[in-house]
Design a protein around this motif. Structure first.
Motif, short mmCIF file in Angstrom:
data_model
loop_
_atom_site.label_atom_id
_atom_site.label_comp_id
_atom_site.label_asym_id
_atom_site.label_seq_id
_atom_site.Cartn_x
_atom_site.Cartn_y
_atom_site.Cartn_z
N VAL A 397 34.04 12.72 90.41
CA VAL A 397 33.53 13.65 89.57
C VAL A 397 34.18 15.03 90.06
O VAL A 397 34.27 15.86 89.42
N GLU A 398 33.96 15.07 91.54
CA GLU A 398 34.30 16.32 92.11
C GLU A 398 35.85 16.71 91.88
O GLU A 398 36.38 17.72 91.80
N GLU A 399 36.55 15.68 92.07
CA GLU A 399 38.05 15.49 92.08
C GLU A 399 38.53 16.17 90.82
O GLU A 399 39.30 16.88 90.55
N TYR A 400 37.53 15.54 89.60
CA TYR A 400 38.16 15.89 88.23
C TYR A 400 37.76 17.25 87.92
O TYR A 400 38.42 18.09 87.66
N ALA A 401 36.60 17.75 88.55
CA ALA A 401 36.18 19.32 88.69
C ALA A 401 37.15 20.07 89.24
O ALA A 401 37.32 21.23 88.71
N GLU A 402 37.61 19.64 90.23
CA GLU A 402 38.75 20.53 91.10
C GLU A 402 40.10 20.70 90.11
O GLU A 402 40.42 21.72 90.21
N LYS A 403 40.49 19.52 89.62
CA LYS A 403 41.48 19.42 88.86
C LYS A 403 41.44 20.11 87.54
O LYS A 403 42.57 20.92 87.21
N TRP A 404 40.18 20.33 86.97
CA TRP A 404 40.24 21.06 85.36
C TRP A 404 39.02 21.92 85.50
O TRP A 404 39.39 23.17 85.23
N THR A 405 37.98 21.47 85.57
CA THR A 405 36.93 22.09 85.32
C THR A 405 36.65 23.51 86.14
O THR A 405 36.44 24.55 85.52
N LEU A 406 36.84 23.42 87.35
CA LEU A 406 36.55 24.51 88.18
C LEU A 406 37.74 25.74 87.82
O LEU A 406 37.57 26.92 88.10
N ARG A 407 39.01 25.25 87.16
CA ARG A 407 39.81 26.10 86.75
C ARG A 407 39.86 26.72 85.23
O ARG A 407 40.78 27.37 84.81
N GLY A 408 38.67 26.27 84.68
CA GLY A 408 38.73 26.79 83.42
C GLY A 408 39.18 25.83 82.29
O GLY A 408 39.66 26.29 81.26
N LEU A 409 39.57 24.55 82.79
CA LEU A 409 40.74 23.97 82.05
C LEU A 409 40.08 22.56 81.69
O LEU A 409 39.09 22.09 82.19
N SER A 410 40.54 21.59 80.81
CA SER A 410 40.31 20.27 80.70
C SER A 410 41.45 19.47 80.44
O SER A 410 42.84 20.30 80.40
N PRO A 411 41.59 18.25 80.20
CA PRO A 411 42.93 17.81 79.91
C PRO A 411 43.61 17.89 78.91
O PRO A 411 44.98 17.98 78.88
#
Length: 433
Positions: A397-411
């Motif tokens: 979950v944290e890796e997903y957030a770092e990859k997208w959510t924390l950057r204001g992005l989604s897939p």
């Protein structure tokens, strides 16, 4: 899209009398008792839809012949997966898991099934892709079942959303028990709807259609929002009323999409509600006996609220995810409903969040949605870390957030041309998923 994962508990007395004509009162009572039944609150299941295509074509640009879908499905359906497989109208493959006692068991089970499916597909020069909408190809129906012919005809006034939804979309449907008692059922029902726009934006993965950006982060959700409001979206509820009572009335007041017949088309008279059919019988549908329980069950399967009660709650607002990232929305939902204190925090985070349309169109480009998404992901990860059995899932979950959510992005922000390079997000040892 509409396959049960085995939670549903019907009433054996009524089930033995499926062909007995129903009354309005009996239908309302059955919906309340069956669709909102209590059960062990920890159980969880998944329905994963995947788009099928050619190996070496990860963004699904090249046409895949109708016969290829059917041939591939005929091979995959014989695999020993833990659950069931369905071929959807546009050739999507749906894996419906068995309900499992815990999140960890569910993820292990689904991972094992997907590993088998992807390996067999590769042997047949095919791939299974997790995306909310097919980004390039035009939608077309490949199934000839009367159910889908009737559905396609019914949705014609809402073109092209109806064909897009049926034939080009895929989702991660998280299935959770409605609750252990009536109080928990009400709280979960309200929570799953209140979190919906934020979670839909967080996991949006359908930014492209027809070979270009659609102008929506959640094109799949946009298609649902454009369809018949009498059977989609958020059912109309009275705050003072039990959700089962409200839902039963909403369901019976929805227009009939189809009527089962032994032969011929399944079309229904325009504008006729199920309540009308129950009351008027052969006066409005002269070529069929009066409506019975099987007709009611079919009618309920043609209703598509964002959260659908089926004896459990089927969460329908999350796009299909790339690789193994499907485990993240399952983990987040599981964590956020795990206990009243966490649920209250989640509800507070989502209070006053933008509506469904903003979530689908703007997604995490909206600062308010983005902030709430970050908070929900952090809350879920913290809760998952409290249990040793789900700490690896918390890391995912944290890796997903770092990859997208924390950057204001989604897939949805990823260009399909780069899909082959996406991190597959597998948190388990060994192999593809």
């Amino acid at each position: 899209m509409m396959t049960s994962t085995g939670f549903l508990r019907g009433d054996s007395t009524i089930a033995d009398q499926q062909e007995v004509p129903l009354t309005v009162a009996a239908a309302e009572e059955w919906i309340q008792r069956t669709c909102f039944s209590t059960g062990p609150a920890g159980r969880i299941g998944l329905e994963l839809e995947l788009l099928m295509g050619r190996i070496g074509d990860p963004s699904l640009q090249r046409p895949f012949a109708d016969d290829n879908y059917r041939r591939l499905f005929s091979e995959l359906r014989h695999l020993d997966v833990r659950g069931s497989l369905t071929l959807e109208p546009g050739g999507q493959l749906e894996l419906s898991s068995h309900p499992e006692a815990s999140l960890q068991e569910l993820i292990l089970s689904v991972h094992g099934s997907l590993k088998l499916l992807r390996a067999q597909a590769a042997d047949l020069d095919a791939i299974l892709v997790g995306a909310g909408v097919s980004p390039h190809l035009e939608p077309r129906r490949i199934t000839q079942a009367p159910r889908y012919a009737a559905m396609e005809q019914y949705f014609e006034p809402w073109a092209p959303a109806g064909t897009t939804m049926m034939c080009s979309t895929a989702s991660v449907q998280v299935n959770v028990e409605a609750g252990a008692d009536d109080v928990e059922i009400r709280h979960r029902w309200n929570l799953l709807y209140s979190m919906g726009p934020v979670l839909a934006a967080t996991f949006a993965n359908s930014g492209w259609i027809g070979g270009r950006r659609s102008g929506w982060k959640g094109t799949r959700l946009a298609a649902w929002l454009a369809l018949d409001p009498a059977r989609t979206g958020v059912p109309h509820f009275s705050a003072a009323q039990d959700p089962g009572v409200s839902y039963a009335r909403w369901a019976l007041d929805a227009p009939l999409m189809m009527i089962r017949r032994v032969a011929g088309e399944w079309h229904a008279p325009a504008g006729l509600t199920f309540r009308d059919w129950l009351r008027l019988g052969t006066a409005v549908v002269p070529d069929r006996p009066p409506a019975n329980l099987e007709d009611l069950q079919q009618h309920l399967s043609t209703l598509f609220p964002h959260v659908r009660p089926k004896g459990y709650f089927e969460i329908r607002y999350i796009d299909a995810q790339p690789g193994c990232w499907w485990a993240v929305p399952a983990a987040v939902v599981s964590a956020l409903i795990s206990n009243p204190a966490v649920s209250d925090q989640a509800r507070g985070i989502c209070a006053g969040s933008p509506d469904w349309e903003a979530a689908a169109r703007i997604g995490l480009d909206d600062p308010g949605i983005a902030s709430r998404a970050v908070q929900l992901m952090a809350l879920a990860a913290d809760q998952l870390r409290l249990d040793t059995s789900t700490r690896a899932i918390a890391s995912q979950v944290e890796e997903y957030a770092e990859k997208w959510t924390l950057r204001g992005l989604s897939p949805a922000d990823d260009d399909p041309s780069a899909w082959s390079d996406r991190d597959q997000g597998c948190a388990l040892d060994g192999g593809i998923c």
